[in-house]
Design a protein around this motif. Structure first.
Motif, PDB file in Angstrom:
ATOM      1  N   GLY A   1      65.152  50.426  29.685  1.00  0.00           N
ATOM      2  CA  GLY A   1      66.144  51.153  28.900  1.00  0.00           C
ATOM      3  C   GLY A   1      67.526  50.522  28.988  1.00  0.00           C
ATOM      4  N   GLU A   2      67.938  50.163  30.215  1.00  0.00           N
ATOM      5  CA  GLU A   2      69.257  49.554  30.422  1.00  0.00           C
ATOM      6  C   GLU A   2      69.369  48.199  29.717  1.00  0.00           C
ATOM      7  OE1 GLU A   2      69.922  49.353  34.668  1.00  0.00           O
ATOM      8  OE2 GLU A   2      69.498  51.513  34.829  1.00  0.00           O
ATOM      9  N   LEU A   3      68.278  47.431  29.738  1.00  0.00           N
ATOM     10  CA  LEU A   3      68.300  46.087  29.151  1.00  0.00           C
ATOM     11  C   LEU A   3      67.893  46.062  27.677  1.00  0.00           C
ATOM     12  CD1 LEU A   3      66.682  44.106  32.118  1.00  0.00           C
ATOM     13  CD2 LEU A   3      69.105  44.212  31.496  1.00  0.00           C
ATOM     14  N   TYR A   4      67.547  47.231  27.130  1.00  0.00           N
ATOM     15  CA  TYR A   4      67.002  47.271  25.770  1.00  0.00           C
ATOM     16  C   TYR A   4      67.887  46.592  24.719  1.00  0.00           C
ATOM     17  CZ  TYR A   4      64.218  48.800  21.834  1.00  0.00           C
ATOM     18  OH  TYR A   4      63.433  48.807  20.711  1.00  0.00           O
ATOM     19  N   PRO A   5      69.225  46.770  24.763  1.00  0.00           N
ATOM     20  CA  PRO A   5      70.056  46.069  23.765  1.00  0.00           C
ATOM     21  C   PRO A   5      69.863  44.544  23.818  1.00  0.00           C
ATOM     22  CG  PRO A   5      71.337  47.777  24.855  1.00  0.00           C
ATOM     23  CD  PRO A   5      70.022  47.672  25.598  1.00  0.00           C
ATOM     24  N   GLN A   6      69.676  44.001  25.022  1.00  0.00           N
ATOM     25  CA  GLN A   6      69.468  42.560  25.160  1.00  0.00           C
ATOM     26  C   GLN A   6      68.098  42.142  24.630  1.00  0.00           C
ATOM     27  OE1 GLN A   6      71.113  43.358  29.197  1.00  0.00           O
ATOM     28  NE2 GLN A   6      71.393  41.154  29.171  1.00  0.00           N
ATOM     29  N   PHE A   7      67.088  42.986  24.795  1.00  0.00           N
ATOM     30  CA  PHE A   7      65.772  42.702  24.212  1.00  0.00           C
ATOM     31  C   PHE A   7      65.891  42.668  22.687  1.00  0.00           C
ATOM     32  CE2 PHE A   7      64.139  44.088  28.353  1.00  0.00           C
ATOM     33  CZ  PHE A   7      63.148  43.144  28.566  1.00  0.00           C
ATOM     34  N   MET A   8      66.627  43.631  22.137  1.00  0.00           N
ATOM     35  CA  MET A   8      66.796  43.694  20.680  1.00  0.00           C
ATOM     36  C   MET A   8      67.539  42.455  20.168  1.00  0.00           C
ATOM     37  SD  MET A   8      67.443  47.762  20.060  1.00  0.00           S
ATOM     38  CE  MET A   8      68.085  47.494  18.437  1.00  0.00           C
ATOM     39  N   GLU A   9      68.558  42.014  20.916  1.00  0.00           N
ATOM     40  CA  GLU A   9      69.302  40.806  20.521  1.00  0.00           C
ATOM     41  C   GLU A   9      68.379  39.595  20.430  1.00  0.00           C
ATOM     42  OE1 GLU A   9      72.513  40.107  23.278  1.00  0.00           O
ATOM     43  OE2 GLU A   9      73.415  42.060  22.812  1.00  0.00           O
ATOM     44  N   LYS A  10      67.346  39.582  21.269  1.00  0.00           N
ATOM     45  CA  LYS A  10      66.411  38.462  21.291  1.00  0.00           C
ATOM     46  C   LYS A  10      65.235  38.678  20.331  1.00  0.00           C
ATOM     47  CE  LYS A  10      67.527  36.995  25.996  1.00  0.00           C
ATOM     48  NZ  LYS A  10      67.582  35.561  26.109  1.00  0.00           N
ATOM     49  N   GLY A  11      65.341  39.697  19.496  1.00  0.00           N
ATOM     50  CA  GLY A  11      64.309  39.953  18.494  1.00  0.00           C
ATOM     51  C   GLY A  11      63.025  40.521  19.062  1.00  0.00           C
ATOM     52  N   ALA A  12      63.147  41.252  20.166  1.00  0.00           N
ATOM     53  CA  ALA A  12      61.955  41.805  20.812  1.00  0.00           C
ATOM     54  C   ALA A  12      61.992  43.329  20.833  1.00  0.00           C
ATOM     55  CB  ALA A  12      61.848  41.282  22.243  1.00  0.00           C
ATOM     56  N   VAL A  13      60.817  43.923  20.790  1.00  0.00           N
ATOM     57  CA  VAL A  13      60.689  45.367  20.982  1.00  0.00           C
ATOM     58  C   VAL A  13      59.968  45.600  22.298  1.00  0.00           C
ATOM     59  CG1 VAL A  13      60.684  45.968  18.533  1.00  0.00           C
ATOM     60  CG2 VAL A  13      58.523  45.499  19.677  1.00  0.00           C
ATOM     61  N   VAL A  14      60.232  46.747  22.903  1.00  0.00           N
ATOM     62  CA  VAL A  14      59.579  47.136  24.146  1.00  0.00           C
ATOM     63  C   VAL A  14      58.710  48.350  23.843  1.00  0.00           C
ATOM     64  CG1 VAL A  14      59.922  48.022  26.487  1.00  0.00           C
ATOM     65  CG2 VAL A  14      61.485  46.292  25.574  1.00  0.00           C
ATOM     66  N   LEU A  15      57.448  48.266  24.247  1.00  0.00           N
ATOM     67  CA  LEU A  15      56.524  49.388  24.088  1.00  0.00           C
ATOM     68  C   LEU A  15      55.901  49.689  25.449  1.00  0.00           C
ATOM     69  CD1 LEU A  15      54.571  48.158  20.916  1.00  0.00           C
ATOM     70  CD2 LEU A  15      56.527  49.708  20.968  1.00  0.00           C
ATOM     71  N   GLY A  16      56.061  50.915  25.913  1.00  0.00           N
ATOM     72  CA  GLY A  16      55.437  51.346  27.166  1.00  0.00           C
ATOM     73  C   GLY A  16      54.186  52.137  26.850  1.00  0.00           C
ATOM     74  N   VAL A  17      53.099  51.878  27.578  1.00  0.00           N
ATOM     75  CA  VAL A  17      51.827  52.573  27.332  1.00  0.00           C
ATOM     76  C   VAL A  17      51.310  53.177  28.635  1.00  0.00           C
ATOM     77  CG1 VAL A  17      49.451  52.351  26.494  1.00  0.00           C
ATOM     78  CG2 VAL A  17      51.225  50.840  25.573  1.00  0.00           C
ATOM     79  N   SER A  18      50.941  54.457  28.575  1.00  0.00           N
ATOM     80  CA  SER A  18      50.226  55.086  29.685  1.00  0.00           C
ATOM     81  C   SER A  18      49.248  56.095  29.096  1.00  0.00           C
ATOM     82  CB  SER A  18      51.188  55.773  30.658  1.00  0.00           C
ATOM     83  OG  SER A  18      51.545  57.059  30.187  1.00  0.00           O
ATOM     84  N   LYS A  19      48.448  56.699  29.967  1.00  0.00           N
ATOM     85  CA  LYS A  19      47.477  57.674  29.474  1.00  0.00           C
ATOM     86  C   LYS A  19      48.063  59.087  29.418  1.00  0.00           C
ATOM     87  CE  LYS A  19      44.985  58.456  33.839  1.00  0.00           C
ATOM     88  NZ  LYS A  19      45.121  59.910  33.902  1.00  0.00           N
TER      89      LYS A  19
END
Length: 150
Positions: A52-70
């Motif tokens: 969550g804290e680094l999410y803006p930097q992931f977006m700048e690099k053209g990446a999305v973050v998806l978390g998966v659990s049951k």
């Protein structure tokens, strides 16, 4: 764990709002797909808040973050709201995606063998190919590690 260079298995899962997501809709973007055991546990919370804290930097690099659990959609919604998570959490109560990505394993908890999600993170490229795979990741270090891989 799935092999690097192979096509990432397709999935269709609901997010914390009940909206369906497929891997195909992220074509053209890098995807950090991370599997974690359970909402609101210490390690999983550290990992999610780190992403969550680094999410803006992931977006700048053209990446999305998806978390998966049951965990359920409702559990994901509470987890998202409690920690203000800005990315998508996918609910895989049937274990279809979890098993397709080979992260459902026997675990040894205090001498007792149980089945569960082994914390694993995949980096999938714009074409849907697995380019990095990390098993048994350290929850607190994983977000910065993945940002470094982009």
């Amino acid at each position: 764990m799935l092999e690097i260079g192979t096509k990432a298995p397709a999935f269709s899962l609901p997010d914390q709002n009940g909206d369906m997501h497929t891997l195909e809709e992220y074509r053209g973007k890098k995807v950090v797909l991370y599997f974690y055991p359970k909402d609101n546990t210490p390690g999983c919370t550290k990992q999610a808040c780190g992403f969550g804290e680094l999410y803006p930097q992931f977006m700048e690099k053209g990446a999305v973050v998806l978390g998966v659990s049951k965990d359920s959609v409702a559990s994901h919604k509470k987890f998202e709201e409690k920690y203000g998570l800005p990315f998508t959490l996918l609910s895989d109560t049937e274990l279809t995606c979890i098993q397709a990505y080979d992260v459902w394993k026997e675990k040894n908890m205090y001498g007792r063998k149980t089945m569960g999600v082994v914390r694993t993170t995949y980096l999938i490229d714009e074409e849907g190919i697995i380019v990095k795979a990390f098993g048994k990741v350290k929850a607190a270090d994983n977000p910065a590690q993945m940002l470094g891989e982009l």
